[in-house]
Design a protein around this motif. Structure first.
Motif, PDB file in Angstrom:
ATOM      1  N   UNK A   3       0.829  -1.204   0.000  1.00 21.79           N
ATOM      2  CA  UNK A   3       0.000   0.000   0.000  1.00 21.79           C
ATOM      3  C   UNK A   3       0.864   1.255   0.000  1.00 21.79           C
ATOM      4  N   UNK A   4       2.003   1.209   0.711  1.00 21.49           N
ATOM      5  CA  UNK A   4       2.871   2.377   0.773  1.00 21.49           C
ATOM      6  C   UNK A   4       3.473   2.690  -0.591  1.00 21.49           C
ATOM      7  N   UNK A   5       3.881   1.666  -1.330  1.00 27.76           N
ATOM      8  CA  UNK A   5       4.415   1.863  -2.670  1.00 27.76           C
ATOM      9  C   UNK A   5       3.373   2.553  -3.540  1.00 27.76           C
ATOM     10  N   UNK A   6       2.157   2.061  -3.505  1.00 29.69           N
ATOM     11  CA  UNK A   6       1.081   2.661  -4.303  1.00 29.69           C
ATOM     12  C   UNK A   6       0.834   4.107  -3.875  1.00 29.69           C
ATOM     13  N   UNK A   7       0.846   4.362  -2.571  1.00 32.59           N
ATOM     14  CA  UNK A   7       0.625   5.717  -2.071  1.00 32.59           C
ATOM     15  C   UNK A   7       1.731   6.664  -2.523  1.00 32.59           C
ATOM     16  N   UNK A   8       2.971   6.181  -2.550  1.00 30.86           N
ATOM     17  CA  UNK A   8       4.090   7.019  -2.992  1.00 30.86           C
ATOM     18  C   UNK A   8       3.979   7.350  -4.480  1.00 30.86           C
ATOM     19  N   UNK A   9       3.564   6.382  -5.288  1.00 24.26           N
ATOM     20  CA  UNK A   9       3.386   6.637  -6.724  1.00 24.26           C
ATOM     21  C   UNK A   9       2.257   7.634  -6.940  1.00 24.26           C
ATOM     22  N   UNK A  10       1.147   7.444  -6.253  1.00 25.34           N
ATOM     23  CA  UNK A  10       0.008   8.365  -6.379  1.00 25.34           C
ATOM     24  C   UNK A  10       0.418   9.772  -5.959  1.00 25.34           C
ATOM     25  N   UNK A  11       1.159   9.883  -4.856  1.00 21.44           N
ATOM     26  CA  UNK A  11       1.604  11.205  -4.385  1.00 21.44           C
ATOM     27  C   UNK A  11       2.496  11.880  -5.419  1.00 21.44           C
ATOM     28  N   UNK A  12       3.344  11.097  -6.082  1.00 15.69           N
ATOM     29  CA  UNK A  12       4.258  11.659  -7.076  1.00 15.69           C
ATOM     30  C   UNK A  12       3.524  12.100  -8.335  1.00 15.69           C
ATOM     31  N   UNK A  13       2.476  11.393  -8.708  1.00 14.69           N
ATOM     32  CA  UNK A  13       1.773  11.692  -9.959  1.00 14.69           C
ATOM     33  C   UNK A  13       0.522  12.539  -9.760  1.00 14.69           C
ATOM     34  N   UNK A  14       0.253  12.940  -8.545  1.00 20.17           N
ATOM     35  CA  UNK A  14      -0.937  13.729  -8.232  1.00 20.17           C
ATOM     36  C   UNK A  14      -0.983  14.994  -9.089  1.00 20.17           C
ATOM     37  N   UNK A  15      -2.133  15.244  -9.662  1.00 14.42           N
ATOM     38  CA  UNK A  15      -2.335  16.455 -10.458  1.00 14.42           C
ATOM     39  C   UNK A  15      -2.595  17.618  -9.506  1.00 14.42           C
ATOM     40  N   UNK A  16      -1.899  18.694  -9.710  1.00 12.26           N
ATOM     41  CA  UNK A  16      -2.012  19.853  -8.818  1.00 12.26           C
ATOM     42  C   UNK A  16      -2.105  21.136  -9.629  1.00 12.26           C
ATOM     43  N   UNK A  17      -2.721  22.130  -9.028  1.00 11.95           N
ATOM     44  CA  UNK A  17      -2.745  23.440  -9.662  1.00 11.95           C
ATOM     45  C   UNK A  17      -1.523  24.252  -9.240  1.00 11.95           C
ATOM     46  N   UNK A  18      -0.915  23.871  -8.129  1.00 14.33           N
ATOM     47  CA  UNK A  18       0.323  24.502  -7.679  1.00 14.33           C
ATOM     48  C   UNK A  18       1.345  23.403  -7.438  1.00 14.33           C
ATOM     49  N   UNK A  19       2.600  23.769  -7.484  1.00 13.18           N
ATOM     50  CA  UNK A  19       3.661  22.789  -7.251  1.00 13.18           C
ATOM     51  C   UNK A  19       3.741  22.461  -5.760  1.00 13.18           C
ATOM     52  N   UNK A  20       4.126  21.235  -5.448  1.00 13.76           N
ATOM     53  CA  UNK A  20       4.262  20.849  -4.042  1.00 13.76           C
ATOM     54  C   UNK A  20       5.487  21.529  -3.429  1.00 13.76           C
ATOM     55  N   UNK A  21       5.578  21.540  -2.112  1.00 14.35           N
ATOM     56  CA  UNK A  21       6.775  22.108  -1.466  1.00 14.35           C
ATOM     57  C   UNK A  21       8.032  21.349  -1.900  1.00 14.35           C
TER      58      UNK A  21
END
Length: 115
Positions: free
Chosen positions: A16-34
């Motif tokens: 689950x952590x691997x999947x969560x890390x991939x999702x976090x990396x590919x998350x579509x955002x209107x602003x860039x992450x910190x």
């Protein structure tokens, strides 16, 4: 700022952590992450990818398509984050896609008995 912090422990390909890390990396955002979050995720994804590359080398040593995929993944593992937040975010996304590719294809080959 280098991303050479201690790599996290390897996580199983179906975790689950691997999947969560991939999702976090590919998350579509209107602003860039910190920036610190991007660097942390880069290190985390490299920690997930390195054992998969080793596994691919072990199980597919003479396969041309795998050789090319392994070379691309090794480039991703060596590459730094770039000169700023935008380039680091692009590196993060490239790592996530590479990791997703390895996770899907290695799992499929292992399930099919291509050991």
């Amino acid at each position: 700022m280098a991303t050479t912090s201690t790599a996290p422990p390897a996580v199983g390909t179906g975790s689950d952590q691997l999947q969560a890390d991939i999702v976090a990396a590919l998350r579509s955002r209107t602003t860039l992450p910190p920036y610190d979050e991007v660097l942390r995720l880069i290190d985390t994804l490299k920690g997930h990818l390195a054992p998969l590359v080793d596994q691919a080398k072990e199980h597919h040593p003479g396969d041309g398509a795998w050789h090319q995929a392994i070379a691309g993944a090794e480039f991703q593992l060596r590459a730094g984050p770039g000169n700023g937040l935008v380039s680091a975010t692009h590196r993060l996304q490239a790592l996530a896609l590479c990791l997703l590719h390895f996770q899907r294809h290695l799992h499929r080959h292992m399930a099919a008995g291509d050991r």
